[in-house]
Design an enzyme around this catalytic site. Structure first.
Site, mmCIF file in Angstrom:
data_model
loop_
_atom_site.group_PDB
_atom_site.id
_atom_site.type_symbol
_atom_site.label_atom_id
_atom_site.label_comp_id
_atom_site.label_asym_id
_atom_site.label_seq_id
_atom_site.Cartn_x
_atom_site.Cartn_y
_atom_site.Cartn_z
ATOM 1 N N ASP A 120 0.797 -1.235 0.000
ATOM 2 C CA ASP A 120 0.000 0.000 0.000
ATOM 3 C C ASP A 120 0.826 1.280 0.000
ATOM 4 O O ASP A 120 0.255 2.374 -0.079
ATOM 5 C CB ASP A 120 -0.964 0.002 1.200
ATOM 6 C CG ASP A 120 -2.070 -1.023 1.026
ATOM 7 O OD1 ASP A 120 -2.577 -1.138 -0.104
ATOM 8 O OD2 ASP A 120 -2.403 -1.709 1.997
ATOM 9 N N ASP A 180 -6.077 -4.731 -6.398
ATOM 10 C CA ASP A 180 -5.795 -3.362 -5.944
ATOM 11 C C ASP A 180 -4.337 -2.949 -6.195
ATOM 12 O O ASP A 180 -4.017 -1.783 -6.334
ATOM 13 C CB ASP A 180 -6.062 -3.204 -4.442
ATOM 14 C CG ASP A 180 -7.172 -4.061 -3.905
ATOM 15 O OD1 ASP A 180 -7.427 -5.143 -4.472
ATOM 16 O OD2 ASP A 180 -7.778 -3.680 -2.897
HETATM 17 N N1 GLY Z 1 -7.113 -1.819 -1.117
HETATM 18 C C1 GLY Z 1 -8.129 -2.239 -0.228
HETATM 19 C C2 GLY Z 1 -9.515 -1.951 -0.672
HETATM 20 O O1 GLY Z 1 -9.786 -1.579 -1.793
HETATM 21 O O2 GLY Z 1 -10.371 -2.106 0.156
#
Ligand code: GLY
Length: 400
Positions: A120, A180
């Site tokens: 992230d 993601d």
């Molecule tokens: N990256 C985590 C979500 O989209 O919840």
């Protein structure tokens, strides 16, 4: 003085809202007026939220649940979104108070440049420092972004050809990669460009290509989690974590895919990314469970559709991506994408989804879903819904 500004703003918002409603009734509200009004409101609401946490060292807004503020420190994956939102508001209002807060909250995320235990770091640093750098060319931000890209690079395994997303659930997943993760490649492409070190770009392309090969089903919907065998480099599991089921289409994941391949095309001009984005857009726009207002349910395959929650964050990511994608395709397709994005923005800007000044904990939009299966952040405001909404509005404004 403060009272006068408050009265003035309330009157202005009242006027805009009346004009808006009157014209909406006549079916004539121009998109430009909607975008401009949304920024007038976003400025006030964002200042309200920024003031709330200004003296709480290291804290950042996260949500507002059961009438209570929810905040986080910079470790939470969403820490970069509120500073990023402030940068978008500053870009469109030139308000010096907003700039001050954009800098303050961006600084609070800086330590995440050393994040190597999850993927992230791209979200955290690119949305905050990336936007700040784009607008100010602050030299210090360059170092932060490059360090962050180096941290993210440590999570790439050449044997697998992808950046590893998570380190948890090791008994289940050998090498989990979530859809993601596509969103973090923009930082890698920036770093390649900035530093001249082509390995950043090689990694980004490898990740995007292997994701295209293994995350997508024949109809261009995507799995949430694909875990790879670290010896063969092939998938050993395809599952979900936040969706309804392993085979379902989790809405935000679909939007991440659309957004990811759209900017991969913007940055590389490789046709395969454009084609992938077009296929995903086609799948979403024509999905039989896509509501008429194009604000998706939290999972397209939830058996409770239409009696279940919408996920506004999926809508804002999708809207922002479609606006960008519309510039890369032929006129007819571009118009189709813009019609969908315009519908989404009009609905999101209405009182159904946009909060009132000082309400909703200071967030702009209501009704997002973090993780329905975990019963976490269901039907609440979320920082990333606001962030991608403001980005979509910014993209619309640039088209005015
Ligand atoms: N990256 C985590 C979500 O989209 O919840």
């Amino acid at each position: 003085m403060k009272n006068i500004i408050l009265i003035y703003t309330t009157l202005l918002l009242g006027f805009i809202s009346c004009t808006f409603n009157k014209k909406a009734e006549e079916g004539k509200t121009s998109l430009n007026l909607i975008v401009d009004s949304a920024f007038v409101f976003a400025r006030q609401q964002s200042l309200f939220l920024a003031e709330k946490y200004k003296d709480q060292e290291g804290r950042l807004p996260r949500s507002f649940e059961n009438n209570k503020d929810v905040s986080s420190d910079s470790r939470w994956w969403c820490s970069g979104f509120f500073p990023g939102s402030l940068w978008y508001v500053f870009e469109n209002t030139a308000d010096s108070a907003v700039l001050k807060y954009a800098e303050l909250y961006t600084d609070r995320v800086e330590r995440e440049k050393y994040t190597t235990d999850n993927h992230d770091v791209g979200f955290m640093i690119y949305c905050s420092f990336g936007n700040g750098y784009r607008l100010t060319h602050n030299k210090h931000y360059e170092e932060v972004m490059l360090t962050a890209a180096q941290s993210l690079r440590t999570r790439y395994n050449p044997q697998v050809g992808l950046i590893r997303s998570w380190d948890h659930n090791k008994d289940k997943w050998q090498y989990p990669v979530i859809i993601d993760n596509l969103m973090n490649l923009e930082l890698m492409l920036w770093a390649a460009d900035f530093s001249g070190d082509t390995t950043f770009k090689t990694i980004a392309l490898s990740h995007a290509d292997k994701t295209m090969k293994h995350h997508f089903r024949p109809n261009y919907s995507s799995y949430h989690v694909v875990s790879y065998d670290t010896i063969s480099g092939e998938p050993h599991l395809k599952q979900t974590h936040q969706g309804y089921s392993d085979e379902s289409s989790w809405s935000r994941g679909q939007a991440w895919g659309l957004y990811g391949y759209t900017y991969m095309y913007r940055e590389t001009k490789e046709e395969r990314y454009l084609n992938q984005a077009k296929h995903i857009a086609n799948y979403l726009i024509n999905h039989p469970h896509m509501p008429e207002d194009y604000i998706p349910y939290w999972d397209y395959d939830s058996p409770d559709v239409p009696n279940t929650y919408r996920d506004v964050s999926a809508a804002t990511v999708m809207a922002s991506a479609l606006i960008e994608l519309s510039d890369f395709v032929d006129e007819a397709l571009g118009k189709q994408y813009m019609k969908v994005a315009e519908t989404q923005v009009r609905v999101l800007a209405s009182p159904e989804y946009t909060a009132k000044l000082g309400e909703n904990g200071g967030f702009i939009l209501k009704h997002s879903v973090g993780s329905y299966p975990a019963n976490s952040e269901v039907d609440v405001p979320l920082t990333y819904a606001d962030y991608y909404y403001l980005e979509a509005l910014t993209r619309l404004k640039k088209k005015q």
